[in-house]
Write an enzyme that holds these catalytic residues in place. Structure first.
Site, mmCIF file in Angstrom:
data_model
loop_
_atom_site.group_PDB
_atom_site.id
_atom_site.type_symbol
_atom_site.label_atom_id
_atom_site.label_comp_id
_atom_site.label_asym_id
_atom_site.label_seq_id
_atom_site.Cartn_x
_atom_site.Cartn_y
_atom_site.Cartn_z
ATOM 1 N N GLY A 5 0.844 -1.190 0.000
ATOM 2 C CA GLY A 5 0.000 0.000 0.000
ATOM 3 C C GLY A 5 0.877 1.237 0.000
ATOM 4 N N GLY A 16 0.025 -5.123 0.516
ATOM 5 C CA GLY A 16 -1.164 -4.816 -0.288
ATOM 6 C C GLY A 16 -1.187 -5.517 -1.634
ATOM 7 N N GLU A 73 5.280 -6.173 7.163
ATOM 8 C CA GLU A 73 4.775 -5.026 7.915
ATOM 9 C C GLU A 73 5.431 -4.801 9.275
ATOM 10 O OE1 GLU A 73 2.922 -7.157 6.239
ATOM 11 O OE2 GLU A 73 1.780 -5.927 4.827
ATOM 12 N N ASP A 112 -1.816 -7.072 7.343
ATOM 13 C CA ASP A 112 -3.231 -6.712 7.199
ATOM 14 C C ASP A 112 -3.764 -7.258 5.869
ATOM 15 O OD1 ASP A 112 -1.743 -4.903 5.674
ATOM 16 O OD2 ASP A 112 -3.069 -3.208 6.086
HETATM 17 C C1 QUE Z 1 7.693 -2.976 4.818
HETATM 18 C C2 QUE Z 1 6.470 -2.712 4.233
HETATM 19 C C3 QUE Z 1 6.357 -1.899 3.103
HETATM 20 C C4 QUE Z 1 7.539 -1.375 2.552
HETATM 21 C C5 QUE Z 1 8.762 -1.638 3.130
HETATM 22 C C6 QUE Z 1 8.826 -2.439 4.257
HETATM 23 C C7 QUE Z 1 5.094 -1.598 2.488
HETATM 24 C C8 QUE Z 1 5.109 -0.730 1.349
HETATM 25 C C9 QUE Z 1 6.318 -0.216 0.859
HETATM 26 C C10 QUE Z 1 6.427 0.681 -0.263
HETATM 27 C C11 QUE Z 1 7.336 0.444 -1.278
HETATM 28 C C12 QUE Z 1 7.485 1.339 -2.329
HETATM 29 C C13 QUE Z 1 6.754 2.515 -2.372
HETATM 30 C C14 QUE Z 1 5.839 2.773 -1.341
HETATM 31 C C15 QUE Z 1 5.696 1.866 -0.288
HETATM 32 O O1 QUE Z 1 7.481 -0.562 1.451
HETATM 33 O O2 QUE Z 1 4.021 -2.075 2.936
HETATM 34 O O3 QUE Z 1 5.118 3.902 -1.388
HETATM 35 O O4 QUE Z 1 6.899 3.418 -3.369
HETATM 36 O O5 QUE Z 1 3.938 -0.409 0.762
HETATM 37 O O6 QUE Z 1 10.032 -2.707 4.832
HETATM 38 O O7 QUE Z 1 5.346 -3.236 4.784
#
Ligand code: QUE
Length: 329
Positions: free
Chosen positions: A66, A115, A138, A146
């Site tokens: 997400g 997500g 997460e 989730d």
């Molecule tokens: C743990 C996570 C997430 C993560 C890194 C973690 C996660 C997530 C993102 C993510 C990656 C690239 C993006 C962004 C979010 O990284 O849930 O906006 O551009 O969405 O160590 O749970």
């Protein structure tokens, strides 16, 4: 459907949703969630559409999760309604996919985390390639697994779901099939043919490589069936193997509070149906996004990328079980 970060097109009898936000590894923002939901709603009762396929325009990622960066910004600004709206829309989409009356086929090639698992695992067919990487990471950002993970993780064999949900371990596409997250192992090279035909997924399947966690299955079940996080740590220490040391080192880097509320949430989800689990997850996001570890974890892992989060409290022995229980009320 006009949102360029989600391309929704009809290809004959197939409705095809392509995630197209490659710079963010297809991390789902609220406009993407709305676009996917809109396409599914349009195709649901359309007799010309027999199945829906979701895939990615990026060869690196199916979907990294997400848009947790935006959620953090809202949480830090005290915009709790915006935080709640994001998770509510995401979880509603997860439920829509689970209940979809037509075959929903996810083609997972590249990173599929959080997500991304939410927009695939609830579908009937989840194709994983040799380039797929699955994880529920997460706890590394002060969150909990989730998108319905509190429902599906406790239903994986033995304590595998707790292992995957607490450690955030990355597993291959083949491992995802062994674990039950994916349904078919198909070589990346066969995806174009599969996409065009979408007739018989099984006809494109390759022999399944062995499960890389197989050598650790009994240790996983021994350690991750413990009642508390400190007890999981104690059992891993007692194993005294390379695998257990590496697993301990991974867990030691994650939010101690997140490990505790994630364990509680996954255990609770074992007794809930998907709808009830998603509703419980939505309630838990309120407390979790107010906890200092969420803003700090997203800062360290996603925003600043220094990978040096400072957790509050810093160790599992200092986490107050009563405070965790209150978060899950
Ligand atoms: C743990 C996570 C997430 C993560 C890194 C973690 C996660 C997530 C993102 C993510 C990656 C690239 C993006 C962004 C979010 O990284 O849930 O906006 O551009 O969405 O160590 O749970």
């Amino acid at each position: 459907m006009t949102d360029a970060s989600v391309i929704a097109v009809r290809e004959g009898r197939i409705g095809r949703v392509t995630l197209n936000r490659p710079k963010a590894l297809n991390a789902l923002d609220s406009s993407m969630i709305a676009a996917i939901a809109e396409a599914l709603a349009a195709w649901r009762d359309d007799p010309a559409i027999e199945a829906v396929v979701i895939d990615s325009a990026s060869d690196r990622a199916f979907c990294a999760g997400g848009d947790i960066r935006a959620v953090r910004a809202h949480a830090m600004a005290g915009e709790t309604a915006a935080v709640e709206a994001f998770f509510a829309e995401e979880y509603a989409l997860n439920a829509t996919i689970a209940d979809y009356p037509k075959p929903y086929v996810a083609l997972i090639d590249g990173i599929c985390m959080g997500g991304g698992i939410g927009v695939s695992v609830h579908g009937r067919v989840r194709v994983a390639t040799e380039a797929a990487v699955f994880a529920m990471p997460e706890t590394a950002i002060g969150m909990f697994p989730d998108i319905g993970a509190t429902y599906f993780l406790p239903r994986l064999p033995g304590a595998l779901g707790l292992y995957l949900g607490l450690t955030g371990a990355r597993v291959t596409g083949a491992d995802a099939v062994h674990a039950g997250l994916a349904t078919h192992f198909v070589p990346r090279a066969a995806l174009p043919a599969l996409r065009d035909a979408l007739a018989d997924v099984g006809a494109h399947a390759a022999p399944l490589p062995p499960f890389s966690l197989e050598p650790h299955r009994t240790a996983i079940d021994r350690c991750f069936s413990a009642a508390t996080v400190p007890e999981i740590f104690a059992r891993l220490k007692a194993e005294n193997t390379d695998w257990a040391h590496a697993t301990l080192a991974t867990l030691a880097g994650h939010s101690p509070s997140a490990l505790c509320f994630s364990l509680a949430a996954i255990r609770r989800g074992a007794g809930l149906d998907l709808r009830a689990a998603l509703a419980a997850e939505l309630r838990l996001t309120r407390a979790v996004t107010q906890h200092p570890d969420f803003a700090e974890g997203v800062r360290a892992m996603v925003v600043d990328k220094d990978r040096q989060p400072r957790w509050t409290p810093p160790s599992v022995d200092q986490v107050d079980p009563a405070a965790i229980a209150a978060m899950l009320d």
